[in-house]
Design a protein around this motif. Structure first.
Motif, PDB file in Angstrom:
ATOM      1  N   ALA A 112      37.683  56.388  16.096  1.00 15.25           N
ATOM      2  CA  ALA A 112      38.161  55.318  16.975  1.00 15.25           C
ATOM      3  C   ALA A 112      39.678  55.230  16.857  1.00 15.25           C
ATOM      4  O   ALA A 112      40.281  55.766  15.920  1.00 15.25           O
ATOM      5  CB  ALA A 112      37.518  53.993  16.595  1.00 15.25           C
ATOM      6  N   PHE A 113      40.270  54.522  17.824  1.00 14.57           N
ATOM      7  CA  PHE A 113      41.727  54.406  17.898  1.00 14.57           C
ATOM      8  C   PHE A 113      42.120  52.969  18.190  1.00 14.57           C
ATOM      9  O   PHE A 113      41.345  52.202  18.744  1.00 14.57           O
ATOM     10  CB  PHE A 113      42.277  55.313  19.013  1.00 14.57           C
ATOM     11  CG  PHE A 113      41.858  56.745  18.855  1.00 14.57           C
ATOM     12  CD1 PHE A 113      42.599  57.601  18.065  1.00 14.57           C
ATOM     13  CD2 PHE A 113      40.717  57.223  19.477  1.00 14.57           C
ATOM     14  CE1 PHE A 113      42.207  58.915  17.892  1.00 14.57           C
ATOM     15  CE2 PHE A 113      40.313  58.535  19.312  1.00 14.57           C
ATOM     16  CZ  PHE A 113      41.064  59.388  18.517  1.00 14.57           C
ATOM     17  N   SER A 114      43.348  52.631  17.849  1.00 10.74           N
ATOM     18  CA  SER A 114      43.863  51.308  18.188  1.00 10.74           C
ATOM     19  C   SER A 114      44.080  51.242  19.694  1.00 10.74           C
ATOM     20  O   SER A 114      44.668  52.156  20.280  1.00 10.74           O
ATOM     21  CB  SER A 114      45.181  51.040  17.449  1.00 10.74           C
ATOM     22  OG  SER A 114      46.103  52.102  17.625  1.00 10.74           O
ATOM     23  N   ASN A 115      43.565  50.225  20.322  1.00 12.16           N
ATOM     24  CA  ASN A 115      43.799  49.912  21.741  1.00 12.16           C
ATOM     25  C   ASN A 115      43.343  50.953  22.750  1.00 12.16           C
ATOM     26  O   ASN A 115      43.705  50.865  23.919  1.00 12.16           O
ATOM     27  CB  ASN A 115      45.289  49.626  21.982  1.00 12.16           C
ATOM     28  CG  ASN A 115      45.778  48.467  21.166  1.00 12.16           C
ATOM     29  OD1 ASN A 115      45.034  47.554  20.861  1.00 12.16           O
ATOM     30  ND2 ASN A 115      47.038  48.511  20.794  1.00 12.16           N
ATOM     31  N   ALA A 116      42.594  51.958  22.354  1.00 13.67           N
ATOM     32  CA  ALA A 116      42.145  52.974  23.315  1.00 13.67           C
ATOM     33  C   ALA A 116      40.863  53.614  22.804  1.00 13.67           C
ATOM     34  O   ALA A 116      40.539  53.519  21.627  1.00 13.67           O
ATOM     35  CB  ALA A 116      43.223  54.034  23.533  1.00 13.67           C
TER      36      ALA A 116
END
Length: 143
Positions: A112-116
Motif C-alpha cells: 500500500a501507499f500513502s494517498n494512492a
C-alpha cells in the motif's frame, strides 16, 4: 534597573537558543496500517522524499517495521524535518526482509501507499502519494 537589563539579556539569549531549534524542529509521522491479514511476519514502511528515488531500495530516506498484528498496526517515523514525503508499506508475512514478487515483478505480499493505490499496470507515482508535514502527522493506510 539592573534586574530589568538582566531579564532583557536573558530573554534575548533564550530566543537565540529556541528560535533555531524551532526552525529545525523534527517531526514524527504516525502510520496506522489497516487491514493487516495476519500476525505473521512484520509490517514495513519506507519513507521517500523525491520522485527520483521513489520505490528504489537505494533511495529510501528511512524505514521502520513492527511485528504484524491482525487488523491494525501503528508505526512511528521520528526525526523528520518539515517537507514532502511519500510512503510505501508492505506486509512481509514470511519475514524474509524483502517484498516477494512473482516472475513478472508483481508483489505476492500486500502493498500500500500513502494517498494512492496500486494501479492496474504498476505502482502509483510519487506525486500521487506525496504529502507535506510541518508538525507531527498521522496517516491511515489500508493494505
Amino acid at each position: 534597573m539592573l534586574i530589568k537589563a538582566m531579564n532583557n539579556k536573558m530573554a534575548v539569549a533564550i530566543s537565540l537558543v529556541i528560535f533555531p531549534m524551532l526552525a529545525f524542529a523534527q517531526n514524527t509521522i504516525s502510520v496506522h496500517v489497516h487491514n493487516v491479514a495476519s500476525k505473521k511476519g512484520k509490517v514495513n514502511v519506507a519513507v521517500y522524499n523525491s520522485h527520483d528515488t521513489f520505490l528504489s531500495f537505494d533511495g529510501v530516506l528511512t524505514t521502520n517495521s513492527v511485528y504484524a498484528n491482525e487488523g491494525i498496526v501503528t508505526l512511528k517515523i521520528p526525526n523528520l524535518p518539515a517537507g514532502e514525503y511519500a510512503l510505501a508499506v508492505f506486509h512481509d508475512e514470511n519475514d524474509n526482509g524483502k517484498l516477494d514478487t512473482n516472475w513478472l515483478g508483481i508483489p505476492k505480499e500486500k502493498v500500500a501507499f500513502s494517498n494512492a493505490e496500486m494501479r492496474t499496470f504498476g505502482p502509483p507515482k510519487y506525486k500521487d502519494c506525496a504529502f507535506h508535514i510541518s508538525s507531527d502527522y498521522e496517516i491511515n493506510i489500508t493494505l
